[in-house]
Design an enzyme around this catalytic site. Structure first.
Site, PDB file in Angstrom:
ATOM      1  N   SER A 139       0.839  -1.204   0.000  1.00 36.80           N
ATOM      2  CA  SER A 139       0.000   0.000   0.000  1.00 36.80           C
ATOM      3  C   SER A 139       0.867   1.245   0.000  1.00 36.80           C
ATOM      4  CB  SER A 139      -0.882   0.021   1.242  1.00 36.80           C
ATOM      5  OG  SER A 139      -1.547   1.263   1.359  1.00 36.80           O
ATOM      6  N   TYR A 153      -2.105  -0.277  10.309  1.00 36.46           N
ATOM      7  CA  TYR A 153      -2.192  -0.599   8.877  1.00 36.46           C
ATOM      8  C   TYR A 153      -0.918  -0.144   8.137  1.00 36.46           C
ATOM      9  CZ  TYR A 153      -4.020  -0.860   4.110  1.00 36.46           C
ATOM     10  OH  TYR A 153      -4.206  -1.160   2.773  1.00 36.46           O
ATOM     11  N   ALA A 154      -0.498   1.101   8.399  1.00 35.37           N
ATOM     12  CA  ALA A 154       0.710   1.610   7.731  1.00 35.37           C
ATOM     13  C   ALA A 154       1.920   0.743   8.074  1.00 35.37           C
ATOM     14  CB  ALA A 154       0.959   3.058   8.162  1.00 35.37           C
ATOM     15  N   SER A 156       1.871  -2.388   9.041  1.00 36.87           N
ATOM     16  CA  SER A 156       1.747  -3.729   8.447  1.00 36.87           C
ATOM     17  C   SER A 156       2.139  -3.713   6.974  1.00 36.87           C
ATOM     18  CB  SER A 156       0.316  -4.265   8.618  1.00 36.87           C
ATOM     19  OG  SER A 156      -0.613  -3.611   7.769  1.00 36.87           O
ATOM     20  N   LYS A 157       1.791  -2.648   6.279  1.00 34.20           N
ATOM     21  CA  LYS A 157       2.093  -2.619   4.836  1.00 34.20           C
ATOM     22  C   LYS A 157       3.578  -2.303   4.586  1.00 34.20           C
ATOM     23  CE  LYS A 157      -1.927  -3.832   3.401  1.00 34.20           C
ATOM     24  NZ  LYS A 157      -2.156  -5.041   2.596  1.00 34.20           N
TER      25      LYS A 157
HETATM   26  N1  NAD Z   1      -8.739  -0.051  -1.147  1.00 34.79           N
HETATM   27  C1  NAD Z   1      -7.631   0.666  -1.050  1.00 34.79           C
HETATM   28  O1  NAD Z   1      -7.630   1.895  -1.110  1.00 34.79           O
HETATM   29  C2  NAD Z   1      -6.299  -0.022  -0.890  1.00 34.79           C
HETATM   30  C3  NAD Z   1      -5.152   0.765  -0.978  1.00 34.79           C
HETATM   31  C4  NAD Z   1      -3.914   0.155  -0.822  1.00 34.79           C
HETATM   32  C5  NAD Z   1      -3.839  -1.198  -0.586  1.00 34.79           C
HETATM   33  N2  NAD Z   1      -4.983  -1.935  -0.502  1.00 34.79           N
HETATM   34  C6  NAD Z   1      -4.835  -3.359  -0.257  1.00 34.79           C
HETATM   35  O2  NAD Z   1      -5.460  -4.087  -1.296  1.00 34.79           O
HETATM   36  C7  NAD Z   1      -5.932  -5.330  -0.786  1.00 34.79           C
HETATM   37  C8  NAD Z   1      -7.399  -5.507  -1.122  1.00 34.79           C
HETATM   38  O3  NAD Z   1      -8.133  -4.464  -0.515  1.00 34.79           O
HETATM   39  P1  NAD Z   1      -9.621  -4.081  -0.951  1.00 34.79           P
HETATM   40  O4  NAD Z   1      -9.630  -2.618  -1.123  1.00 34.79           O
HETATM   41  O5  NAD Z   1     -10.074  -4.970  -2.055  1.00 34.79           O
HETATM   42  O6  NAD Z   1     -10.378  -4.395   0.410  1.00 34.79           O
HETATM   43  P2  NAD Z   1     -11.768  -5.121   0.692  1.00 34.79           P
HETATM   44  O7  NAD Z   1     -12.084  -4.789   2.095  1.00 34.79           O
HETATM   45  O8  NAD Z   1     -12.753  -4.793  -0.375  1.00 34.79           O
HETATM   46  O9  NAD Z   1     -11.395  -6.669   0.555  1.00 34.79           O
HETATM   47  C9  NAD Z   1     -10.587  -7.339   1.477  1.00 34.79           C
HETATM   48  C10 NAD Z   1     -11.099  -8.764   1.566  1.00 34.79           C
HETATM   49  O10 NAD Z   1     -10.227  -9.495   2.419  1.00 34.79           O
HETATM   50  C11 NAD Z   1     -11.015 -10.359   3.182  1.00 34.79           C
HETATM   51  N3  NAD Z   1     -10.308 -10.726   4.400  1.00 34.79           N
HETATM   52  C12 NAD Z   1     -10.069  -9.951   5.492  1.00 34.79           C
HETATM   53  N4  NAD Z   1      -9.403 -10.661   6.410  1.00 34.79           N
HETATM   54  C13 NAD Z   1      -9.224 -11.901   5.909  1.00 34.79           C
HETATM   55  C14 NAD Z   1      -8.626 -13.080   6.398  1.00 34.79           C
HETATM   56  N5  NAD Z   1      -8.071 -13.127   7.610  1.00 34.79           N
HETATM   57  N6  NAD Z   1      -8.620 -14.180   5.599  1.00 34.79           N
HETATM   58  C15 NAD Z   1      -9.176 -14.144   4.380  1.00 34.79           C
HETATM   59  N7  NAD Z   1      -9.774 -13.060   3.866  1.00 34.79           N
HETATM   60  C16 NAD Z   1      -9.798 -11.952   4.622  1.00 34.79           C
HETATM   61  C17 NAD Z   1     -12.294  -9.590   3.486  1.00 34.79           C
HETATM   62  O11 NAD Z   1     -13.348 -10.455   3.846  1.00 34.79           O
HETATM   63  C18 NAD Z   1     -12.515  -8.865   2.161  1.00 34.79           C
HETATM   64  O12 NAD Z   1     -13.357  -9.603   1.306  1.00 34.79           O
HETATM   65  C19 NAD Z   1      -5.647  -5.294   0.708  1.00 34.79           C
HETATM   66  O13 NAD Z   1      -4.418  -5.946   0.961  1.00 34.79           O
HETATM   67  C20 NAD Z   1      -5.512  -3.820   1.009  1.00 34.79           C
HETATM   68  O14 NAD Z   1      -4.747  -3.579   2.161  1.00 34.79           O
HETATM   69  C21 NAD Z   1      -6.216  -1.386  -0.660  1.00 34.79           C
END
Ligand code: NAD
Length: 241
Positions: A139, A153-154, A156-157
């Protein structure tokens, strides 16, 4: 590269967090490229299937923070050529609150422990089969501390970015290429209602999940055969490093 740089024909791909925004976009795009996809999430198989347009038999509930569950799943899953791990959490809370340390532990268990569990379970099998690909989700928060997200979160990433570099060095000699994508803010459930101000970003909008999934899927394919240990920033010029 006879099959084409982007083709996943004949490859079996595991996508975690598949009920989420980036996860389900990844599943759909990987299927479009010819992959057979196995989709897992904390959500039930039926919900994952409905969101991803997959058969329920190709979906399973799996908590990636549970080492034994991940190892059991991988042991029974058959050949896996590629992983896209999108499972993560980003709680909105107050790090000064008395019970916040529980949230910290949960974020680390899912966002760092999950990738470690998956890599530890998959690496030996991928090496034995002659190679594989792993793509994790970092992220922008891991580089610059985040826009809205909390310190867990920061942290962890940032840890994830370091982990994929550690892993990539050890996995590459075994034919396993490890990379990450580091998105800026993306329109998914994770960011909904969190007060992002898209008009402040250089592109005047947040990313769509498909715009992150496309790079993750590219990294599974023949065209990415020399990408290893890289964190691909996809943040619309919001941040440079
Ligand atoms: N959305 C953003 O702005 C953004 C920005 C940077 C990074 N990310 C990263 O992208 C990835 C996807 O994020 P997203 O935006 O699609 O989020 P989201 O919340 O839409 O999806 C995350 C999914 O992970 C699942 N999940 C959570 N904990 C879990 C576990 N222990 N085991 C299995 N599944 C689990 C949730 O049920 C959910 O369906 C993540 O790693 C997030 O940190 C997202």
């Amino acid at each position: 590269m006879a099959a084409g740089a982007f083709s996943l024909q004949g490859r079996r791909v595991l996508v975690t967090g598949a009920a989420g925004g980036i996860g389900r976009a990844t599943v759909r795009l990987a299927v479009e490229q010819g992959a057979q996809v196995i989709a897992v999430d904390l959500a039930a198989a039926g919900e994952i299937a409905a969101r991803c347009g997959l058969a329920e038999a190709d979906c399973q509930r799996l908590d990636t923070s549970d080492r034994a569950a991940v190892e059991g799943f991988v042991a029974g899953a058959g050949r896996i050529d590629g992983l896209v791990d999108t499972a993560a959490i980003c709680p909105a809370d107050d790090w000064m609150a008395p019970d916040w340390d529980e949230a910290l532990q949960r974020v680390l268990a899912v966002n760092v422990g999950g990738p470690i569990n998956l890599a530890r379970a998959l690496l030996p099998a991928m090496a034995a089969q002659g190679g594989g690909r792993m793509v994790f989700c970092g992220s922008i928060a891991g580089w610059m501390g985040g826009i809205v997200s909390g310190p867990h979160y920061a942290f962890s990433k940032g840890g994830l970015h370091a982990f994929i570099r550690w892993l990539a060095r050890r996995a590459a000699p075994q034919g396993v290429l490890v990379n990450a994508v580091a998105p800026g803010p993306v329109e998914t459930a994770m960011t909904e209602g969190r007060g992002y101000r898209p008009e402040n970003y250089p592109l005047g909008r947040m990313a769509q999940p498909e715009e992150i999934a496309a790079t993750a899927v590219f990294l599974l394919g023949p065209g990415a055969g020399y990408a290893a240990g890289a964190v691909f920033d996809i943040n619309g010029a919001t941040h440079f490093r």
